[in-house]
Design a protein around this motif. Structure first.
Motif, mmCIF file in Angstrom:
data_model
loop_
_atom_site.group_PDB
_atom_site.id
_atom_site.type_symbol
_atom_site.label_atom_id
_atom_site.label_comp_id
_atom_site.label_asym_id
_atom_site.label_seq_id
_atom_site.Cartn_x
_atom_site.Cartn_y
_atom_site.Cartn_z
ATOM 1 N N ASP A 97 -18.133 -37.243 4.080
ATOM 2 C CA ASP A 97 -18.269 -38.364 4.699
ATOM 3 C C ASP A 97 -16.729 -38.541 5.489
ATOM 4 O OD1 ASP A 97 -18.677 -41.221 5.313
ATOM 5 O OD2 ASP A 97 -17.400 -41.676 3.675
ATOM 6 N N THR A 98 -15.752 -37.842 4.997
ATOM 7 C CA THR A 98 -14.378 -37.962 5.614
ATOM 8 C C THR A 98 -14.077 -36.856 6.444
ATOM 9 O OG1 THR A 98 -13.330 -37.097 3.493
ATOM 10 C CG2 THR A 98 -13.916 -39.373 3.639
ATOM 11 N N LEU A 102 -12.457 -48.959 0.799
ATOM 12 C CA LEU A 102 -12.535 -49.241 2.042
ATOM 13 C C LEU A 102 -11.859 -48.463 2.925
ATOM 14 C CD1 LEU A 102 -12.059 -53.103 1.544
ATOM 15 C CD2 LEU A 102 -14.062 -52.098 2.398
ATOM 16 N N ALA A 103 -11.160 -47.463 2.608
ATOM 17 C CA ALA A 103 -10.109 -46.517 3.017
ATOM 18 C C ALA A 103 -10.839 -45.770 4.472
ATOM 19 C CB ALA A 103 -9.745 -45.241 2.109
ATOM 20 N N PRO A 104 -10.288 -46.229 5.660
ATOM 21 C CA PRO A 104 -10.837 -45.736 6.969
ATOM 22 C C PRO A 104 -10.152 -44.112 7.297
ATOM 23 C CG PRO A 104 -8.870 -46.993 7.328
ATOM 24 C CD PRO A 104 -9.144 -47.127 5.881
ATOM 25 N N TRP A 105 -9.253 -43.674 6.515
ATOM 26 C CA TRP A 105 -8.653 -42.315 6.735
ATOM 27 C C TRP A 105 -8.278 -41.683 5.680
ATOM 28 C CZ3 TRP A 105 -5.586 -46.908 9.006
ATOM 29 C CH2 TRP A 105 -6.214 -47.214 10.089
ATOM 30 N N THR A 122 -5.067 -42.441 3.952
ATOM 31 C CA THR A 122 -5.301 -43.815 3.341
ATOM 32 C C THR A 122 -5.967 -43.510 1.764
ATOM 33 O OG1 THR A 122 -5.442 -45.011 5.135
ATOM 34 C CG2 THR A 122 -5.931 -46.371 3.331
ATOM 35 N N LEU A 123 -7.142 -42.704 1.908
ATOM 36 C CA LEU A 123 -7.894 -42.278 0.763
ATOM 37 C C LEU A 123 -6.972 -41.461 -0.391
ATOM 38 C CD1 LEU A 123 -11.387 -40.701 0.725
ATOM 39 C CD2 LEU A 123 -9.646 -39.644 -0.427
ATOM 40 N N ARG A 170 -18.374 -45.123 -1.878
ATOM 41 C CA ARG A 170 -17.363 -46.152 -1.683
ATOM 42 C C ARG A 170 -18.027 -47.234 -2.566
ATOM 43 N NH1 ARG A 170 -14.121 -45.501 2.868
ATOM 44 N NH2 ARG A 170 -14.607 -43.739 4.246
#
Length: 400
Positions: free
Chosen positions: A50-51, A105-108, A111-112, A174
């Motif tokens: 996903d990331t 909710l981490a978008p990057w 951040t994760l 998530r």
């Protein structure tokens, strides 16, 4: 109704007693907080997909959480000897909720990983609750109460993997962390109502308190040895449970996350090791019990060598690893808690920090080793870690 009056009605008046309601709350909260470190283990491949995280670095997600937990054990848990316990626990749990929501909710990737680190740090509220339960319980029932609370903590650890694998099929990875945030928030609100205040009597400054941790590791040989034994064991544990779900999602198994959930349920049997190990230790069988626990994990990885083609071998390995690791944890805790009753919080912090660093090493190794050397490479390292601990144990002068 304030917390003290409610505590009185439930049988938990100050430090003299601990009622059933509070005991259940302690156990549930410890389990939910500890589970935060293990939800990601069977999900690393899903999170990586996903990331955009590469397969060789996926296991760093678990490693960062364990490093965070070690940081929290060193920097936060000792505050229980200086700061009012109820406030410390509730503030730490509130921070845990915020970090779990941020992780969901981490978008990057940055951040994760940052949120996962904070989740690890703040999940150490569990290690603030255990000594608080011991202090609130009457002396005659202290062992029973702490055992019940620890059963909740171990249950959370062992159920986290199947729960997260199962939920991921329906809410995604998530959603797993979002639901955890909701659970911790609910338990925190219950704690706001139920937890009694406890003002510690420690007079040391924070700097002196933290500085004493390293000295304990150097000056207490039993603490040092037990920490190293379990660091090797927990490293092997993290190695297996981070790598095994990955191979189950691949050929020849091609499991769904729900299938992985069923597999990870095998580890739940490890919860039965704790009471058996405690009874053996009470009867003077700590030395032989430690040898048996470490040997069990070595045997588990020997069986796991066949796990690339045999599901039965993988299941047997999962059961044996959890049994051996949980038993060794109990033997170690019993030994260190006998050293000095006045500094148990700090002894516990040093012990758990040491072995969680071992766990971080194990989880960090899992993805690169799996990609470079395959499942056999995982098993070879899994055998080597507890084997080194067993050699160290046999060469030490420990008689217990």
């Amino acid at each position: 109704m304030n917390s003290n009056s409610f505590a009185a009605q439930t049988g938990a008046t100050g430090e003299g007693a601990l009622g059933t309601v509070l005991t259940v709350l302690f156990a549930l909260a410890c389990g939910a907080l500890a589970a935060n470190l293990y939800y990601a283990q069977p999900l690393v491949a899903l999170i990586g997909d996903d990331t955009g995280l590469s397969a060789s670095t996926e296991s760093m997600i678990v490693t960062v959480a364990q490093i965070g937990y070690a940081i929290g054990l060193v920097l936060l848990v000792p505050l229980g000897d200086r700061v009012e316990n109820r406030k410390l626990i509730l503030v730490t749990m509130a921070a845990n909720v915020v970090s779990l929501a941020g992780l969901a909710l981490a978008p990057w990737l940055t951040t994760l990983f940052a949120m996962m680190l904070v989740v690890g740090i703040t999940s150490t509220a569990a290690q603030m609750l255990v000594p608080l339960a011991a202090n609130l319980a009457p002396a005659a029932a202290r062992g029973k109460v702490v055992g019940n609370v620890m059963s909740g903590l171990l249950g959370g650890i062992l159920l986290a993997r199947p729960v997260s694998s199962f939920l991921a099929d329906y809410v995604g990875w998530r959603g797993v962390f979002g639901l955890s945030a909701g659970l911790i928030a609910a338990l925190g609100l219950a704690g706001l109502i139920l937890l009694p205040r406890r003002e510690p009597h420690g007079e040391r400054s924070y700097a002196v308190l933290i500085g004493s941790l390293g000295k304990l590791f150097v000056r207490q040989p039993v603490l040092r040895r037990r920490g190293i034994y379990h660091a090797a064991m927990f490293g092997a544990f993290s190695l297996f449970w981070t790598a095994a779900p990955v191979i189950l999602l691949r050929e020849p198994y091609n499991f769904t996350p729900s299938g992985v959930a069923l597999f990870t349920l095998a580890g739940v049997l490890g919860v039965f090791a704790a009471p058996v190990a405690g009874r053996l230790a009470d009867r003077g069988y700590t030395r032989i019990g430690t040898i048996a626990a470490i040997a069990t994990v070595i045997a588990a990885f020997v069986a796991a060598l066949f796990g690339g083609v045999s599901m039965a071998a993988l299941v047997a390995a999962g059961i044996l690893i959890d049994l051996g690791v949980q038993a060794n944890l109990v033997f170690g805790q019993r030994e260190i808690y006998q050293l000095d009753a006045t500094i148990r919080n700090r002894l516990n912090a040093v012990y758990m920090t040491t072995f969680f660093l071992g766990g971080a090493i194990g989880s960090a190794l899992s993805s690169p080793v799996l990609e470079a050397f395959g499942w056999v490479g995982i098993c070879v390292i899994g055998i080597a870690m507890p084997a080194a601990a067993l050699i160290y144990f046999l060469l030490s002068d420990e008689s217990g």
